[in-house]
Motif scaffolding. Structure first.
Motif, mmCIF file in Angstrom:
data_model
loop_
_atom_site.group_PDB
_atom_site.id
_atom_site.type_symbol
_atom_site.label_atom_id
_atom_site.label_comp_id
_atom_site.label_asym_id
_atom_site.label_seq_id
_atom_site.Cartn_x
_atom_site.Cartn_y
_atom_site.Cartn_z
ATOM 1 N N VAL A 66 41.668 14.002 13.795
ATOM 2 C CA VAL A 66 40.618 14.707 13.291
ATOM 3 C C VAL A 66 41.248 16.340 13.768
ATOM 4 C CG1 VAL A 66 38.226 15.669 13.935
ATOM 5 C CG2 VAL A 66 39.098 13.218 14.064
ATOM 6 N N PHE A 67 40.700 17.023 11.861
ATOM 7 C CA PHE A 67 40.740 18.713 12.747
ATOM 8 C C PHE A 67 39.240 18.914 12.227
ATOM 9 C CE2 PHE A 67 44.970 16.828 12.439
ATOM 10 C CZ PHE A 67 46.180 18.129 13.220
ATOM 11 N N ALA A 68 39.623 19.980 12.615
ATOM 12 C CA ALA A 68 38.209 20.827 11.824
ATOM 13 C C ALA A 68 38.904 22.559 11.157
ATOM 14 C CB ALA A 68 37.476 21.931 12.834
ATOM 15 N N ARG A 77 50.120 23.263 6.239
ATOM 16 C CA ARG A 77 50.209 22.363 5.266
ATOM 17 C C ARG A 77 49.050 22.078 4.668
ATOM 18 N NH1 ARG A 77 55.576 19.073 4.793
ATOM 19 N NH2 ARG A 77 55.550 18.859 2.810
ATOM 20 N N VAL A 78 47.816 21.284 6.094
ATOM 21 C CA VAL A 78 46.854 20.736 6.091
ATOM 22 C C VAL A 78 45.293 22.325 4.984
ATOM 23 C CG1 VAL A 78 44.897 20.138 7.448
ATOM 24 C CG2 VAL A 78 47.138 19.485 7.931
ATOM 25 N N ARG A 79 45.936 23.215 5.947
ATOM 26 C CA ARG A 79 44.721 23.957 5.364
ATOM 27 C C ARG A 79 45.507 24.603 3.844
ATOM 28 N NH1 ARG A 79 44.829 28.981 3.518
ATOM 29 N NH2 ARG A 79 46.908 28.835 3.728
ATOM 30 N N GLU A 80 46.504 24.257 3.650
ATOM 31 C CA GLU A 80 46.574 24.743 2.232
ATOM 32 C C GLU A 80 45.988 23.240 0.751
ATOM 33 O OE1 GLU A 80 50.560 25.208 1.930
ATOM 34 O OE2 GLU A 80 50.932 26.786 2.838
ATOM 35 N N GLU A 81 46.249 22.052 1.881
ATOM 36 C CA GLU A 81 46.208 20.930 0.992
ATOM 37 C C GLU A 81 44.804 21.842 0.747
ATOM 38 O OE1 GLU A 81 46.303 18.004 -1.169
ATOM 39 O OE2 GLU A 81 47.890 18.660 -0.250
ATOM 40 N N LEU A 82 43.443 21.455 2.034
ATOM 41 C CA LEU A 82 42.580 21.543 2.296
ATOM 42 C C LEU A 82 41.811 22.873 0.784
ATOM 43 C CD1 LEU A 82 41.368 20.217 5.397
ATOM 44 C CD2 LEU A 82 41.575 18.585 2.903
ATOM 45 N N GLY A 83 42.203 24.056 1.024
ATOM 46 C CA GLY A 83 41.968 25.754 0.373
ATOM 47 C C GLY A 83 40.988 26.044 1.650
ATOM 48 N N ALA A 84 41.152 25.914 2.748
ATOM 49 C CA ALA A 84 40.519 26.393 3.864
ATOM 50 C C ALA A 84 41.511 27.224 4.411
ATOM 51 C CB ALA A 84 40.929 25.152 4.866
ATOM 52 N N GLY A 85 40.146 28.627 4.911
ATOM 53 C CA GLY A 85 40.352 29.464 4.950
ATOM 54 C C GLY A 85 41.161 29.363 6.770
ATOM 55 N N SER A 86 41.387 28.318 7.731
ATOM 56 C CA SER A 86 41.017 28.000 8.818
ATOM 57 C C SER A 86 41.626 26.464 9.133
ATOM 58 C CB SER A 86 40.819 28.458 9.724
ATOM 59 O OG SER A 86 39.267 28.259 10.145
ATOM 60 N N VAL A 87 42.390 26.097 9.550
ATOM 61 C CA VAL A 87 42.650 24.390 10.431
ATOM 62 C C VAL A 87 42.894 24.707 12.180
ATOM 63 C CG1 VAL A 87 43.248 21.989 10.483
ATOM 64 C CG2 VAL A 87 42.505 24.117 7.782
#
Length: 163
Positions: free
Chosen positions: A55-57, A77-87
């Motif tokens: 689990v990540f936030a 890569r998770v951040r890019e995949e989700l389009g999130a600012g931070s993971v």
């Protein structure tokens, strides 16, 4: 090691198996299978055949990443995949609130909350993979396509790249 039906699994996970109509063998081991290496040793399989449910936030929102046991998640890569600012990796409290399970026993599905799931494509390199059945002592086997499907996972490439 003891083997039997879903009675070996965590009750929430056993209920998820019933709800999904799945008849899988859950194996219980006297020693913990909390890490991928411990699980692979107990089962007698390659560590890459273990599914880690992590689990990540992402911008504070929980996301589950399914990764093979021999690889590490590339948070960027998770951040890019989700389009999130931070993971970042979730703490033990967020993991339990999100999934209903403790770290080391989180299964790929049957969680307390509906969470977005990213499944690393490398899981499909195996005929069978092993995942936690809700406790640090229990595991089950399943073909990876079926596992990803029941988890509601999106196939992505989020492993750390090797040089």
């Amino acid at each position: 090691m003891s083997t039997s039906s879903e009675t070996q699994a965590h009750p929430r996970f056993a209920e998820a198996l019933r709800t999904l109509g799945l008849d899988v063998e859950v194996r219980r081991f006297p020693d913990a299978t909390r890490t991928a290496a411990q699980a692979a040793t107990a089962i007698g399989c390659d560590v890459s055949e273990i599914v880690k449910s992590l689990v990540f936030a992402a911008d504070g929102v929980p996301v589950l990443v399914l990764m093979d046991g021999s690889s590490r998640v590339d948070v960027e890569r998770v951040r890019e995949e989700l389009g999130a600012g931070s993971v970042q990796r979730a703490d033990a409290d967020l993991v339990r609130r999100t999934t209903g399970y403790a770290i080391g026993g989180v299964p790929p599905f049957g969680h307390a909350t509906k969470t977005r799931v990213l499944a690393d494509r490398a899981l499909l390199n195996h005929n069978v993979v092993w995942a936690a059945a809700g406790t640090p002592h229990t595991v089950f086997a399943m073909d990876p396509k079926t596992l990803v499907s029941h988890a509601g996972g999106e196939l992505v490439d989020v492993r750390e790249r090797t040089a």
